[in-house]
Enzyme design. Structure first.
Site, PDB file in Angstrom:
ATOM      1  CB  SER A 134      -1.068   0.147   1.429  1.00 16.69           C
ATOM      2  OG  SER A 134       0.357  -0.191   2.192  1.00 16.69           O
ATOM      3  CD  GLU A 174      11.105  -8.266   7.141  1.00 19.46           C
ATOM      4  OE1 GLU A 174      11.697  -9.407   6.635  1.00 19.46           O
ATOM      5  OE2 GLU A 174      11.252  -7.079   6.391  1.00 19.46           O
ATOM      6  CB  SER A 175       4.341  -7.617   9.890  1.00 14.21           C
ATOM      7  OG  SER A 175       3.866  -6.433   9.488  1.00 14.21           O
ATOM      8  CE  LYS A 234      11.663 -11.715   4.009  1.00 17.03           C
ATOM      9  NZ  LYS A 234      12.423 -11.057   3.958  1.00 17.03           N
ATOM     10  CB  VAL A 254       8.874  -7.358   1.985  1.00 16.45           C
ATOM     11  CG1 VAL A 254       7.568  -7.257   2.770  1.00 16.45           C
ATOM     12  CG2 VAL A 254      10.034  -6.661   3.718  1.00 16.45           C
ATOM     13  NE  ARG A 292       3.299 -30.571  -6.964  1.00 18.23           N
ATOM     14  CZ  ARG A 292       3.219 -32.094  -7.102  1.00 18.23           C
ATOM     15  NH1 ARG A 292       3.003 -32.894  -8.265  1.00 18.23           N
ATOM     16  NH2 ARG A 292       2.077 -32.828  -6.582  1.00 18.23           N
ATOM     17  CE  LYS A 315      21.509 -15.929   0.108  1.00 16.94           C
ATOM     18  NZ  LYS A 315      22.086 -15.816   0.644  1.00 16.94           N
ATOM     19  CG  LEU A 342      16.928   5.068  -7.307  1.00 14.79           C
ATOM     20  CD1 LEU A 342      17.958   5.175  -7.524  1.00 14.79           C
ATOM     21  CD2 LEU A 342      16.569   3.741  -5.821  1.00 14.79           C
ATOM     22  CD  GLU A 386      22.973  -5.042   1.135  1.00 15.97           C
ATOM     23  OE1 GLU A 386      23.300  -4.846   1.106  1.00 15.97           O
ATOM     24  OE2 GLU A 386      22.648  -5.999   2.442  1.00 15.97           O
ATOM     25  CE  LYS A 432      22.751 -10.726  -4.296  1.00 12.29           C
ATOM     26  NZ  LYS A 432      21.607 -10.240  -3.160  1.00 12.29           N
ATOM     27  CD  GLU A 462      24.261 -18.234   1.247  1.00 11.07           C
ATOM     28  OE1 GLU A 462      24.927 -17.123   1.806  1.00 11.07           O
ATOM     29  OE2 GLU A 462      23.001 -18.111   0.905  1.00 11.07           O
ATOM     30  NE  ARG A 488      23.650 -15.721  -3.658  1.00  8.90           N
ATOM     31  CZ  ARG A 488      22.177 -16.088  -3.645  1.00  8.90           C
ATOM     32  NH1 ARG A 488      22.115 -17.025  -4.471  1.00  8.90           N
ATOM     33  NH2 ARG A 488      21.101 -14.694  -4.053  1.00  8.90           N
ATOM     34  CG  ASN A 511      24.980 -13.680   3.534  1.00 10.09           C
ATOM     35  OD1 ASN A 511      24.284 -12.367   3.896  1.00 10.09           O
ATOM     36  ND2 ASN A 511      24.817 -14.219   3.171  1.00 10.09           N
ATOM     37  CG  HIS A 531      24.389  -9.122   5.425  1.00 10.21           C
ATOM     38  ND1 HIS A 531      24.712  -8.322   4.983  1.00 10.21           N
ATOM     39  CD2 HIS A 531      22.896  -8.502   4.640  1.00 10.21           C
ATOM     40  CE1 HIS A 531      24.308  -7.285   3.662  1.00 10.21           C
ATOM     41  NE2 HIS A 531      22.745  -7.773   4.122  1.00 10.21           N
ATOM     42  CG  HIS A 533      20.494 -10.920   9.033  1.00  2.00           C
ATOM     43  ND1 HIS A 533      20.690 -11.548   8.386  1.00  2.00           N
ATOM     44  CD2 HIS A 533      20.216  -8.990   8.132  1.00  2.00           C
ATOM     45  CE1 HIS A 533      20.717 -11.309   6.828  1.00  2.00           C
ATOM     46  NE2 HIS A 533      20.149 -10.025   6.964  1.00  2.00           N
ATOM     47  CG  HIS A 566      18.737  -4.801   5.577  1.00  2.00           C
ATOM     48  ND1 HIS A 566      18.419  -6.249   5.785  1.00  2.00           N
ATOM     49  CD2 HIS A 566      19.201  -4.707   4.402  1.00  2.00           C
ATOM     50  CE1 HIS A 566      19.860  -6.833   5.830  1.00  2.00           C
ATOM     51  NE2 HIS A 566      20.156  -5.774   3.922  1.00  2.00           N
ATOM     52  CG  MET A 588       4.035  24.938  49.410  1.00  2.16           C
ATOM     53  SD  MET A 588       4.749  26.684  49.831  1.00  2.16           S
ATOM     54  CE  MET A 588       3.458  27.208  50.312  1.00  2.16           C
TER      55      MET A 588
END
Length: 1572
Positions: free
Chosen positions: A47, A83-84, A86, A116, A130, A152, A180, A194, A250, A260, A264, A268, A271, A275, A287, A870
Site C-alpha cells: 500500500s 516486514e510483518s 513477510k 519484503v 510447484r 534468494k 529513486l 549495501e 553480485k 551459497e 556467495r 553477507n 549481515h 541481522h 536494514h 511548601m
C-alpha cells in the site's frame, strides 16, 4: 522512457537477466508480453508503493496488451507494508486469492516493491503449483543492488529472518533508476549501505569511488525535489556507475556460487551481526543502517583477531559516516529513532545462532583482510567468545601471566598532533598527505565537521595508510545541520575558533557545535569570551559556558589584540593561534589570568604552524604574548604524525608494573610532546631501567612489587599522563616510610572528559587503594600488588579513554578478572587498545555487559535525595522516613543554615533581609550537592526554589541522575499547620499562603524528578499510612520493585479495574474486590475532578487519588488514561494533557502506566525517555471489530511498534463468535513462542469471554460488588477459575495436613475457605495417621496437590522429599510439601513456612516501616524461637536479645545461629537496670505458652525491656489461647502494636496456599472464618 540502446544488461548465471536504465515501464510491459507470454499477469505490491507506481504501470501494461491484441488478464494484489507481511499468513492469503482468481501454472508474477515484496513474491512463485515464473521490479535502492538479484526468496519465521524459502531465479530484474526520484533520502542512504558493503569486501577501486564522492552524493540526495525535473540529473552518471558496479559484483558472485556453497557467503559481509541488530532495532532502524553497524562490528572483529589493520577499520568508519550511516548503536541516528531499545549481547548471539552460513553450532562471519579483500573465500568460523567481546559494551580483563615478555608497541598517531594537522591542512592552500593519522572517534568527528564546513576534502591512499587532504585555503560555509562532536573536547575547542572564520548572514544561520551529555558540561567559556570580545557573535544554546553553541560573524575574526584566559586549557590558546592568520588584521594574543596551563602544547601548535608556513613570534617584552601575521597556510606535500606520547605511557607502564620489557620505537627525546618525558621523569625514579634515544623509548620494569613511590612530582608538562602515573603509584610500595606518591600541577585535569582527579580517587578505592585530592593534584598510598582487591561492580570509566586505559593496567594485577565499563571509550585515541593487550601482551579478555543500572555514574548511584515543597508539607517527617528506609543520613538544610550562621532563620531575615537569606540558602544547597552527593536525604526550605540559580542547581542535579522529590499535602492542611507554627517567619511582604503556593507551584514542577503527596482521608492526613505509602513509592523510584518479575513467574495473573469517579468510594470495598488479583488499575479517565476542565482532571487531584489508593492496597498500581477512541472517556483531542498526566504518574512512582499505541510517536517516545523505573503497558483496542487474528498483519505491526517501548503489551479485539477466540489463541501461541515481552490478548464482548479464560498474563477482571464492569465481557477471578476448572485447565487436587493429633486443626477451614472464595475446585482435609509410612501412597497419588506436616512427622517426612528448601535444611524440618512435575516425573519439594507466618505478620504490622539496624526481643528458647530469630534477622534486626527461664536452653539456641545474627542471651537473675541503659526494643516475639506464668525474674526483665519500646514497636505472641495474652496486655499498655499467634497460623497456612496455587491468598475473610 529508455530506448533499448540506453539499457545496460548485466548477465547472471549465463542469462541476460538484469536490465538497468531510466524510465523502464514501457520497455518492461513490451518485453514481458513478448518474451513471457501468459494468460494472467499478477502484480503484487504494497500500500506504500501502489500510489506511486502501480497505477501508471497498470495503465501502460493494459495499453500494451490492447496494442498487441493479447487476451491476457492483468491483476494486482496490495498487501500492508513492512516486514510483518513477510510471513506464512500473508503468503497463504495471496495464494488463496490467486486460486480464487483461477491463476494457473502459466501465471507470471511481478514483484513490485522493496525487499519484503521481492522475497515474498519470489517464494510464492517457487511454490505455487510447484513453481511459476516471476520477474522483479525493485523500487528501492536496497532491493536493486541486493535482494532482487540472485534468486534468494523467503519469508520470516518467529526465530529469525528468511529462514523459510527457496532459491528461485527471476526471469528478469528490471532496475529502473528513475524510481529513486520518489524515495526519501534515508531510503536511498539505506541502499548505499549495501553498495558500500559490496565494494568493501570485493573491490577497493569501487570503494575509493564511494569515498571520493560522498560529499557530492549526499548533497544531491538531500536536495529538495523540483516538480517536473529528475532530482538526480547532476549525478545521474555517477549514480548509475556505483549501482552498476554493485550489481555486477553480485551477479559475478552468484554466477560462481548460486546455491551459497561458500563464495556467495561473502555477500553477507556485515549481515551476520547486522541481522542480529536488525531483529531488535527494526522497524525504527532500517536494514542498511543495521548492516552498516554490522560491517563495523565485523571489521572490529577482524582487527581483534589480528587479521585486519586498524587503518582499514578507520577508513570504513569514515566512509560510512560520510554517508550519514551509523557505525554503532550509540550513533545519534540510532538514539534518535530507536534510543528506547536495547541490544542485549546474548540476544544478539542467540539470533546469530540461526544464521544460514553457520556450520552447525559454529558461527561464521565474513572477515576482511583489507578493503576490497576477504580473509578467506567464504565466511570464517569465529568463536562465541570473540564475537561476545566485540559486541559487549564492557570488557573483563584477566590478570597478567607472561613474566618474560619483550615487546615493541607502536601507538597510534598523536591525537593532539592529528587534530592540529587536520585543521592546519584544511585551512591551507594545496594538497597535503598525512601519514600515521590517528583513526579514532575524535579525528572522525573533526574530519566530518571540516567536510561539512567545506574546509577540506579527504581521500585515502596506500590502502588507508595515507590521508590526502585538499585544503580550502580558509574558504568555508555554514552547514544547515549542527555539527555533532560526541565527547571530543579537542575538536570542540579547535572548531569553535574555526567557526569564527565562517562568514554567515545572521545569527540564525550560524555554525552550531554540539556534543554528548558529557561534552555539554565541559567548559569553553574563556575561549567564547575571547571570540566575543573580538567581534564574533557566540550564543550558548543550553548551559552557559558549554556546548551547544552557535557562532556567527559576517566578517570573521577582527584581529588586533585578543586577550585570553589560559589557565584552564591550552586548547583555547591553540584554537585562536591556528585561526589567527585569517583574521582581518594581524593578531597579538595575550594570555592573561596567570600562568598558562600546558605550555608544551602551545609550543607544539606554534611548531606545527611553522611547518604549514606561518611563523608565530613570541614577544620578547611582554610575558605570555604572541604575534601572529595575517597570511595563508601553505600545505607541505607530506606531513608525518608522531605516535601519541600520552598513549605510549600505557604499554611502558605495563612493563613497569609487571617486570617485563617494552619499546616504543617512534617517540623519544626529540618529540614535540611533553608526555614523551614520562618514562624518564616518572618510571625511572620509580625503579625502572629506561633507555631513550631521540626517536625511541625502552622500559624494563623491576621485579614485581619492587617499584618505589615518588614523594612528589610536578606533571604540569605532561598532565594527561598523571592517570598512568597514578596506577603505577598504586603498586609502588618499596619505601622506608609511608609509600605515598604526590602528583601536582594537574589542576586542568578536573575539566577534561571528566573530573579525572576525582575519578581516579573514586575508582582506586575499588581496588582497595587509598588516594585523595590535592589542590592541584592527587596523592596515592602504594601497596603490595598482592593486596589489591578486584572491584565488585567494575571500573566506571566516565566516557574517558584515559581512565579506561589506566585502569586496564591495574586490572592486570588483581586476584580475579576486572570489568572495565564502556570499553569503546578508548576509541577516542587508541581504538585497538584492547587488541594490543590481547595480541602483544597475551592478556585474556572477555566480553561483559554490566547491567544498565550499574553503568550510571557512581556519583549518582545511591545519590542523595533533596526534598522540596511548601513549609508544612511534611518534608522533615518524610525525610526521616526515607533516611530510615534507605539507610541514609538525614539533614535539615534550614537547621544546618541556622548552625552555620549561629542564629535562627527569623533573625537571619530580620538582620540580613530576604535576598541575603536566599543567597545563603543557595550557597548551602550548592555546597550540599557538591560535598554530599550520595548517602544523604536533605529537607530544604520551602522557598529554596525562589532563586533562579537554585532552581538551575536542582534541575542540573536531576539531569545528572539525582532525585529531587517534591513533597506535598492538601493545601488546606498546610494552611492549618502554618497558622500554628511560629518557628519560621511569615512570608515576604505578608503574602497569603495560598498565593505563595500558586506562585511556586510551577517552580516545584520545574525542579522535581518525583512527586510524593501525603494521602488524605476524611479531611485529615492519615499519618499511620505515610510510612507504608512511602515504602511503596521508594521501591519503584529506586528500582527495587520486583512486581513485574513476580508476575512473569506466575502461571496466571489478573488485575482489577477501578472505574470510580473518586477513589475514596472504592476504599470500603477494596480488600474484598481485589481478592486473587495481582494489580489494581486506576482509570483516570473515569475520575471526576470538581476543578477539572473539559474532561481533564487536574494533576493535584489525580496525585491525591493515587496517594489514597496506594496507602490502602499492597497491590501494584496500573495508571490508565483511556481515550474515547480506545473505549474510554478521555477526550481524543487532549493528547498533550494525557501525556502530562502520564509523565506525572511516573513522578508519582507508579508501578505501571498504560500507554495507548494510537498516540503520536513523539508522545510515546517522551514517555519512554522519562519512564525511569516505571513499567510501560503498551495497549491497543480494535473497537472497529475489523482486525483479524487469523490474518494478523495489523496486530503484528502494533506488536512491532509496542516492542520498541513496552514492558507489557496489551491487545484487545472484538469477538463476533467463538472462532475469533480460537484464532486469537493460535495468534497468542505463535507470537509468544519467541516474544519475551508479556502479552495480554483478549476479545471484548460477551462472546469474547473465552479469550479472557485463555489469557494467562494480567487478565482484566471485575467483581460482583463493583457498581459496573470496566469493559463488556469482563469476568471475576472466581468466574475465571471456575471456567478454567470446567475446561480442565485447573485440575481438582486434594490437599492435606499430616500429623497426630490434628482433629482440632484449623487448616481445613482455612484452605477450603480460600478455595471457595476464589472458585478453585480443590479440597483440603486432615489426615491423622499413626505412622509416616501411611502417607507415602497419598504423596504419589496423581490428584495430590500438597500437604502441611505437623508433629510428629516434620522430620520423618523428609525421607520422601526429592529436594529441600534452604529453610527446611536450616531448621532441619519440613512442614510443607510441594509437588511438581520435572521431566515427566513427580518431584516433591520440602519447605518450612514456620518463619513465613511470622514474617508476613510482621510485614503487615510494619505497614512499610523497617526494622533495619534495630533491636528485638525473643522470649523462650524452644523450637519456635528459632523461627522467630531467623525471621527477625531477615527483617534486618541487628541485635536480638534472648530471654528464657532455662539459661542452658538459651545458649543452645544461640549456638545454632552464626555470629552475624548477633544474639545476646540475657540472664534474668543478673541483669540490672544499668545494663539496660541505651537499649531500645523495636520488636518482640513471645514463643512461650500463655497459660503458664513466667518466673518472677524473667517476667520483670521482659516488662523492663518492653518498657524501652514506643508506639512504633510491635509485639507478637505466638500463643493464641487466649487471643489477647497477658504479655500482649503489657505491651499494649506501653503503646505497642500487638498481633496474635492465630494471625501467624493463618498467614503460615496462606503461604502454603500461595506456593501450591500461585495465587495471592485472601487473608481477611479467611482469618474471620478461622476465628469463627
Amino acid at each position: 522512457m529508455s530506448s533499448e540502446s540506453d539499457l545496460i544488461t548485466v548477465p547472471i548465471l549465463g542469462k541476460e537477466t538484469v536490465k538497468v536504465g531510466f524510465g523502464l515501464d514501457e520497455y518492461v510491459a513490451t518485453e514481458i508480453l513478448k518474451e513471457f507470454q501468459s494468460s494472467t499477469y499478477v502484480v503484487i505490491t504494497d500500500s506504500n508503493i501502489a500510489p506511486h507506481h502501480l497505477e501508471p504501470f497498470e495503465r501502460i501494461f493494459r495499453d500494451t496488451i490492447k496494442k498487441n491484441g493479447a487476451q491476457s488478464r492483468f491483476l494486482s494484489y496490495i498487501i500492508p507494508p513492512g516486514e510483518s507481511s513477510k510471513c506464512r499468513a500473508t503468503k497463504a492469503e495471496i495464494e488463496d486469492w490467486m486460486l480464487s482468481q483461477s491463476c494457473t501454472r502459466d501465471t507470471l508474477l511481478i514483484a513490485m516493491g522493496g525487499g519484503v515484496i521481492g522475497d515474498l513474491v519470489g517464494y510464492i512463485a517457487a511454490t505455487f503449483m510447484r513453481g511459476i515464473r516471476f520477474v522483479q521490479m525493485p523500487t528501492t535502492l536496497l532491493a536493486m543492488v541486493d535482494s532482487s538479484i540472485g534468486g534468494k526468496t523467503g519469508i520470516d519465521a518467529p526465530l529469525g529472518k528468511n529462514l523459510i524459502g527457496a532459491f528461485w531465479q527471476p526471469l528478469r530484474v528490471y532496475v529502473d533508476l528513475l524510481v529513486l526520484h520518489t524515495l526519501p533520502p534515508r531510503q536511498i542512504i539505506n541502499g548505499l549501505a549495501e553498495i558500500i558493503k559490496t565494494a568493501a569486501m570485493w573491490n577497493e577501486k569501487d570503494f575509493q569511488l564511494l569515498e571520493n564522492n560522498s560529499a557530492l552524493l549526499i548533497e544531491e540526495i538531500h536536495k529538495p525535489a523540483v516538480s517536473g525535473e529528475y532530482k538526480f540529473s547532476k549525478i545521474k552518471d555517477l549514480l548509475q556507475k556505483i549501482i552498476l558496479s554493485s550489481i555486477r559484483t553480485k551477479c559475478e558472485v552468484v554466477t560462481l556460487d548460486e546455491r551459497e556453497g561458500g563464495l556467495r557467503n561473502l555477500l553477507n559481509f556485515g549481515h551476520s551481526i547486522g541481522h542480529a541488530y536488525e531483529a531488535i532495532l527494526y522497524p525504527q532502524i532500517l536494514h542498511g543502517e543495521c548492516v552498516a553497524i554490522g560491517m563495523m562490528k565485523e571489521v572490529e572483529l577482524a582487527r581483534h583477531l589480528g587479521i585486519l589493520k586498524p587503518n582499514a577499520v578507520g577508513r570504513l568508519a569514515k566512509c560510512l559516516v560520510s554517508y550519514n550511516l551509523p557505525v554503532s548503536v550509540n550513533d545519534p541516528k540510532i538514539k534518535k529513532y530507536a534510543g528506547f531499545k536495547t541490544c542485549p549481547v546474548e540476544n544478539l548471539i542467540l539470533t546469530m545462532a540461526v544464521d544460514k552460513k553457520n556450520q552447525g553450532t559454529k558461527k561464521r562471519v565474513v572477515i576482511l583482510k583489507a578493503i576490497g579483500e576477504t580473509y578467506e573465500k567464504h565466511a570464517t568460523v569465529v568463536s562465541d567468545d570473540d564475537i561476545r567481546f566485540v559486541l559487549s559494551s564492557d570488557v573483563k580483563v584477566d590478570n597478567f601471566t607472561e613474566n618474560s615478555l619483550d615487546v615493541v608497541i607502536t601507538p597510534p598517531g598523536s591525537k593532539s598532533i592529528s587534530n592540529r594537522a587536520l585543521v592546519l591542512a584544511a585551512l591551507s592552500q594545496g594538497t597535503c598527505r598525512l601519514t600515521n593519522m590517528l583513526h579514532s572517534d575524535d579525528t572522525q568527528f573533526m574530519m566530518s565537521a571540516l567536510e561539512s564546513l567545506g574546509a577540506a576534502k579527504f581521500s585515502w591512499e596506500d590502502n588507508g595508510e595515507t590521508l590526502v587532504v585538499e585544503g580550502s585555503g580558509g574558504k568555508m560555509s555554514a552547514p544547515k545541520d549542527a555539527l555533532y562532536l560526541g565527547n571530543a573536547g579537542t575538536a570542540a575547542r579547535f572548531l569553535t575558533g574555526v567557526s569564527a572564520l565562517v562568514p554567515t548572514q545572521d545569527k540564525e544561520h550560524g555554525v552550531v557545535l554540539t556534543g554528548n551529555h558529557r561534552m555539554k558540561v565541559r567548559p569553553i567559556g574563556p575561549l567564547v569570551d575571547a571570540l566575543r570580545n573580538n567581534g564574533c557573535t557566540v550564543e550558548y544554546l543550553e548551559k552557559e559556558g558549554s556546548l551547544p553553541l552557535s557562532t556567527s560573524s559576517s566578517t570573521g575574526l577582527k584581529g588586533g589584540v585578543i586577550e585570553l584566559a589560559a589557565t584552564v586549557s591550552s586548547q583555547y590558546v591553540s584554537s585562536i593561534l591556528m585561526c589567527a592568520p585569517y583574521a582581518s588584521e594581524p593578531v597579538t594574543l595575550k594570555l592573561v589570568g596567570g600562568k598558562p596551563i600546558s605550555q608544551l602544547y602551545i609550543d607544539m601548535t606554534i611548531a606545527m604552524m611553522a611547518s604549514f608556513g606561518i611563523i608565530v613570534e613570541k614577544s620578547s617584552s611582554e610575558e605570555n604574548t604572541y604575534h601572529i601575521p595575517r597570511a595563508k597556510y601553505q600545505s607541505p606535500s607530506k606531513y608525518e604524525i608522531e605516535s601519541d606520547a600520552s598513549s605510549a605511557t600505557y604499554p611502558l607502564a605495563i612493563a613497569a608494573i609487571t617486570g617485563t620489557k617494552c619499546t616504543v620505537p617512534n617517540i623519544g627525546s626529540a618529540s614535540l610532546q611533553g608526555d614523551s618525558r614520562f618514562a624518564r621523569d616518572v618510571l625511572k625514579p620509580m625503579g625502572c631501567l629506561v633507555e631513550q634515544t631521540a626517536n625511541s623509548t625502552t622500559v624494563q620494569g623491576p621485579p614485581k612489587g619492587q617499584l618505589k613511590p615518588l614523594e612528589s612530582i610536578d606533571m604540569e608538562t605532561m598532565t594527561d599522563a598523571f592517570l598512568t602515573a597514578s596506577v603505577v603509584a598504586a603498586v609502588s610500595s618499596n619505601a622506608e616510610g609511608d609509600p605515598i606518591t604526590r602528583i601536582t600541577g594537574i589542576a586542568n585535569q578536573r575539566v577534561k572528559e571528566c573530573n579525572r582527579i576525582a575519578a581516579m580517587v573514586h575508582e582506586l578505592a575499588k581496588f582497595g587503594v587509598r588516594a585523595g585530592e590535592l589542590e592541584d593534584g592527587i596523592y596515592i598510598f602504594g601497596q603490595d600488588y598482592k593486596t589489591l582487591k578486584s572491584p565488585t561492580d567494575g571500573v566506571y570509566t566516565y566516557d574517558d579513554h584515559r581512565v579506561a586505559m589506566a585502569f586496564s593496567l591495574l586490572a592486570l594485577l588483581t586476584p580475579s578478572p576486572t570489568v572495565v565499563i564502556d570499553k569503546a571509550c578508548v576509541e577516542k585515541t587508541w581504538p585497538y587498545w584492547w587488541d594490543v593487550l590481547k595480541q602483544s601482551f597475551k592478556v585474556s579478555l572477555y566480553g561483559s555487559t554490566v547491567e544498565q543500572v550499574e553503568q550510571q555514574n557512581p556519583l549518582s548511584k545511591n545519590a542523595s535525595i533533596i526534598l522540596i515543597g511548601m513549609r508544612g508539607a511534611g518534608k522533615t517527617t518524610i525525610g526521616k522516613i526515607i533516611s530510615k528506609q534507605l539507610n541514609m543520613k538525614f539533614i535539615d538544610l534550614d537547621e544546618w543554615l541556622e548552625d552555620r550562621l549561629a542564629m535562627p532563620i527569623t533573625q537571619v531575615i530580620f538582620k540580613l533581609g530576604w535576598d541575603a537569606f536566599r543567597l545563603e540558602e543557595h550557597k548551602l544547597l550548592r555546597e550540599f550537592i557538591q560535598e554530599r552527593p550520595y548517602g544523604f536525604v536533605a529537607a530544604s526550605g520551602g522557598g529554596v526554589i525562589e532563586m533562579n540559580d537554585s532552581r538551575k542547581l536542582l534541575e542540573n542535579y536531576v539531569k545528572s541522575g539525582g532525585i529531587v522529590l517534591h513533597v506535598h499535602r492538601n493545601i488546606d492542611h498546610i494552611v492549618s499547620y502554618l497558622s500554628k507554627d511560629s518557628s519560621r517567619p511569615a512570608y515576604k511582604d505578608q503574602e497569603n499562603i495560598r498565593d505563595v503556593y500558586a506562585r511556586r507551584h510551577e517552580w516545584y514542577r520545574q525542579c522535581r524528578s518525583h512527586y510524593f503527596i501525603s494521602p488524605v482521608l476524611d479531611e485529615r492526613v492519615v499519618e499511620e499510612k505515610i510510612e507504608y505509602s512511602m515504602s511503596r513509592f521508594l521501591e519503584v523510584i529506586t528500582g527495587k520493585s520486583q512486581s513485574l518479575q513476580k508476575l512473569k513467574e506466575k502461571k496466571r495473573s489478573a488485575f482489577l479495574t477501578l472505574n470510580f469517579p473518586d477513589v475514596q468510594q472504592a476504599l470500603p470495598l477494596l480488600n474484598d474486590v481485589t481478592l486473587g488479583c495481582d494489580a489494581v488499575e486506576i482509570r483516570v479517565d473515569h475520575l471526576k475532578d470538581p476543578k477539572g476542565k473539559n474532561g481533564v482532571p487536574t494533576l493535584d487531584f489525580v496525585a491525591e487519588q493515587v496517594a489514597l489508593l496506594r496507602c490502602h492496597t499492597h497491590l501494584p498500581i496500573i495508571f490508565t488514561v483511556r481515550t474515547k477512541k480506545q473505549g474510554g472517556l478521555f477526550p481524543d483531542d487532549k493528547e498533550a494533557d494525557a501525556l502530562e498526566l502520564i509523565l506525572s504518574a511516573i513522578r508519582y512512582g507508579i508501578d505501571y502506566v498504560d500507554v495507548e499505541l494510537g498516540w503520536s510517536i513523539e508522545s510515546i517516545t517522551k514517555i519512554f525517555e522519562h519512564k525511569r523505573n516505571t513499567k510501560l503497558l503498551m495497549s491497543w483496542h480494535d473497537l472497529s471489530g475489523t482486525w483479524s487474528w487469523a490474518s494478523p498483519q495489523e496486530w503484528m505491526q502494533m506488536i512491532d511498534l509496542a516492542s520498541s517501548f513496552a514492558d507489557i503489551i496489551k491487545l484487545v479485539g472484538t469477538a463476533k463468535d467463538i472462532k475469533d477466540n480460537l484464532e486469537l489463541e493460535n495468534f497468542r501461541k505463535s507470537v509468544t513462542s519467541t516474544m519475551k515481552i508479556p502479552l495480554i490478548a483478549i476479545n471484548m464482548g460477551g462472546k469474547g469471554q473465552l479469550s479472557r479464560v485463555f489469557n494467562k498474563f494480567l487478565t482484566p477482571v471485575t467483581h460482583p460488588d463493583l457498581p459496573s464492569k470496566a469493559a463488556p465481557g469482563q469476568l471475576s477471578v472466581k468466574q475465571l477459575n471456575e471456567a478454567l476448572a470446567l475446561i480442565g485447565e485447573i485440575v481438582p487436587k486434594n490437599f492435606y495436613v499430616f500429623g497426630k493429633p490434628i482433629s482440632h486443626s484449623r487448616s481445613p477451614v482455612l484452605h477450603n475457605t480460600a478455595y471457595k472464595l476464589l472458585g478453585l475446585p480443590h479440597s483440603y482435609e486432615a489426615y491423622e495417621t499413626d505412622t509416616v509410612e501411611e502417607v507415602e501412597g497419598i504423596l504419589r497419588s496423581p490428584d495430590f496437590g500438597g500437604a502441611n506436616v505437623t508433629i510428629p512427622y516434620k522430620l520423618p517426612i523428609m525421607q520422601y522429599m526429592d529436594d529441600l528448601s534452604h529453610e527446611a535444611r536450616f531448621f532441619g524440618a519440613v512442614n510443607t510439601v510441594i509437588p511438581s512435575m520435572k521431566e515427566g516425573k513427580l518431584h516433591l519439594r520440602g519447605d518450612n513456612t514456620d518463619w513465613r507466618g511470622i514474617y508476613d505478620t510482621f510485614t503487615a504490622a510494619l505497614d512499610g516501616m523497617s526494622l533495619a539496624e534495630s533491636s528485638a526481643l525473643v522470649i523462650g528458647a524452644g523450637g519456635t524461637s528459632r523461627a522467630a530469630i531467623y525471621t527477625l534477622h531477615r527483617l534486618g534486626v541487628s541485635q536480638i536479645y534472648l530471654v528464657n527461664r532455662t539459661l542452658a536452653n538459651s545458649y543452645a539456641v544461640q549456638n545454632v545461629f552464626p555470629p552475624e545474627y548477633n544474639i545476646k542471651v540475657l540472664d534474668a537473675d543478673k541483669v540490672t537496670s544499668e545494663d539496660l541503659n541505651g537499649v531500645s526494643i523495636a520488636s518482640a516475639i513471645s514463643t512461650v505458652p500463655a497459660d503458664k506464668a513466667l518466673p518472677e525474674s524473667v517476667d520483670r526483665l521482659v516488662k523492663a525491656l518492653i518498657a524501652t519500646g514506643d508506639r512504633q514497636s510491635i509485639f507478637l505472641d505466638m500463643a493464641y489461647k487466649p487471643l489477647h495474652t497477658p504479655l500482649m496486655g503489657v505491651a499494649s499498655e506501653h503503646g505497642w502494636r500487638c498481633s496474635s499467634g492465630l494471625e501467624v497460623l493463618v498467614r503460615q497456612g496462606l503461604a502454603s496456599f500461595q506456593m501450591w496455587t500461585g495465587m495471592n491468598p485472601p487473608f481477611s475473610p479467611v482469618y474471620k472464618k478461622v476465628i469463627e
